[in-house]
Enzyme design. Structure first.
Site, PDB file in Angstrom:
ATOM      1  N   GLY A 116       0.665  -1.074   0.120  1.00 46.97           N
ATOM      2  CA  GLY A 116      -0.193   0.050  -0.135  1.00 46.97           C
ATOM      3  C   GLY A 116       0.673   1.451   0.249  1.00 46.97           C
ATOM      4  N   CYS A 117       0.479   2.313  -0.282  1.00 49.56           N
ATOM      5  CA  CYS A 117       0.950   3.875  -0.375  1.00 49.56           C
ATOM      6  C   CYS A 117       1.532   3.903   1.010  1.00 49.56           C
ATOM      7  CB  CYS A 117       0.369   4.709  -0.923  1.00 49.56           C
ATOM      8  SG  CYS A 117      -1.408   5.283  -0.385  1.00 49.56           S
ATOM      9  N   TYR A 118       0.756   4.312   1.843  1.00 47.79           N
ATOM     10  CA  TYR A 118       1.093   4.915   3.510  1.00 47.79           C
ATOM     11  C   TYR A 118       2.196   3.685   3.798  1.00 47.79           C
ATOM     12  CZ  TYR A 118      -3.117   8.101   3.451  1.00 47.79           C
ATOM     13  OH  TYR A 118      -3.583   9.207   2.941  1.00 47.79           O
TER      14      TYR A 118
END
Length: 310
Positions: A116-118
């Site tokens: 995921g990005c975060y």
């Protein structure tokens, strides 16, 4: 040798479009796409997946699980850009720089789950420090992150950019129930034994992320300071093409961080900022949520897999 066939399932979404743009025009692979009339046809999509060498799933979680389950060809390899398989032990986590040998595991895996990005920023900062014993695995971590609105997908982009739709707010904090789906992913792959507090937010800019993790030195092992933390990260990512560590003298001169600084790249920039007087350290990550946080990472993993096929 025949060019590998790559199918992007969901190439009209934010991540899928970016992956398609990054791969378009490459001569070392063939891109398989479906006409618009077939994109929601489960059988046509299953046929496309099973006829490809590598399928990249850019779908919501449930459709991604269904797409993965539709594979009957044992040679098909999958990169899943959804969050459906990120804590599944049967899938290789697609963060090549995470640990020694991870790039090699990705290169030869049949199933790769794109981070995921975060989590990309949080894990990049915490895992080396936890592994080295500089941050206890049970540290009460608090992670704050501000992403461009494209992180919310097509609906969020339309809210900010649509000609007839409402404009989104300048800034919004969400996930107030502290149940964001990225949190277990961060906990698992950062090596934490306690669930971190994760506070995500969107700003009124299209893409880019600034993620921060504050640390209290009094809660760390004796002798750990900003310099040792910086040195640990520097050593861990030495030679990593897509991860930069902000030099200590440069960090000392910073007064702010720009979330859009690395937009359009697949790079991740990590920083360590300290105040010895107050016994505090701030860990930071800046990257493109559509680059190293999504499509760029998927293409990086695809390239590792393609290299292993040659």
């Amino acid at each position: 040798m025949t060019q590998p066939l790559v199918f992007i399932d969901g190439d009209q979404g934010t991540t899928g479009l970016q992956i398609h743009e990054r791969l378009n025009g490459r001569s070392d692979l063939q891109l398989l796409t479906l006409p618009e009339s077939d994109r929601k046809n489960p059988q046509r999509r299953a046929d496309a997946i099973n006829s490809s060498d590598i399928a990249i799933l850019c779908l919501p979680d449930d459709p991604a699980r269904q797409a993965a389950a539709s594979v009957v060809n044992p040679k098909v390899r999958i990169i899943d850009a959804s969050s459906a398989h990120r804590t599944d032990a049967g899938w290789v986590y697609g963060f090549p720089e995470m640990s020694d040998g991870q790039a090699e595991r990705i290169a030869h895996a049949l199933r790769v789950s794109n981070p995921g990005c975060y989590p990309t920023g949080a894990i990049a900062l915490l895992r080396p420090l936890v592994q080295a014993g500089l941050v206890p695995a049970d540290y009460p971590a608090v992670i704050n992150a501000v992403s461009g609105y494209s992180g919310g997908g097509r609906a969020s982009v339309d809210a900010y950019e649509g000609a007839d739709g409402p404009r989104g707010p300048a800034f919004q904090v969400y996930g107030l129930g502290l149940g964001h789906k990225h949190t277990p992913e961060i906990e698992r792959h950062a090596g934490l034994t306690q669930r971190p507090v994760f506070v995500p937010s969107y700003g009124a800019f299209r893409q880019g992320i600034v993620l921060t993790i504050p640390l209290h030195l009094r809660l760390l092992p004796a002798g750990v300071d900003a310099e040792k933390i910086h040195e640990c990260l520097q050593q861990h990512y030495a030679g990593a093409k897509h991860v930069q560590i902000v030099p200590r003298d440069e960090a000392a001169a910073h007064t702010n961080l720009n979330p859009e600084a690395l937009n359009g790249t697949n790079d991740l920039r990590l920083g360590v900022y300290g105040n010895a007087q107050h016994g505090q350290v701030l860990l930071t990550a800046v990257f493109d949520n559509l680059g190293k946080g999504a499509s760029g990472a998927a293409v990086q993993n695809l390239d590792l897999m393609l290299a292993a096929m040659r």
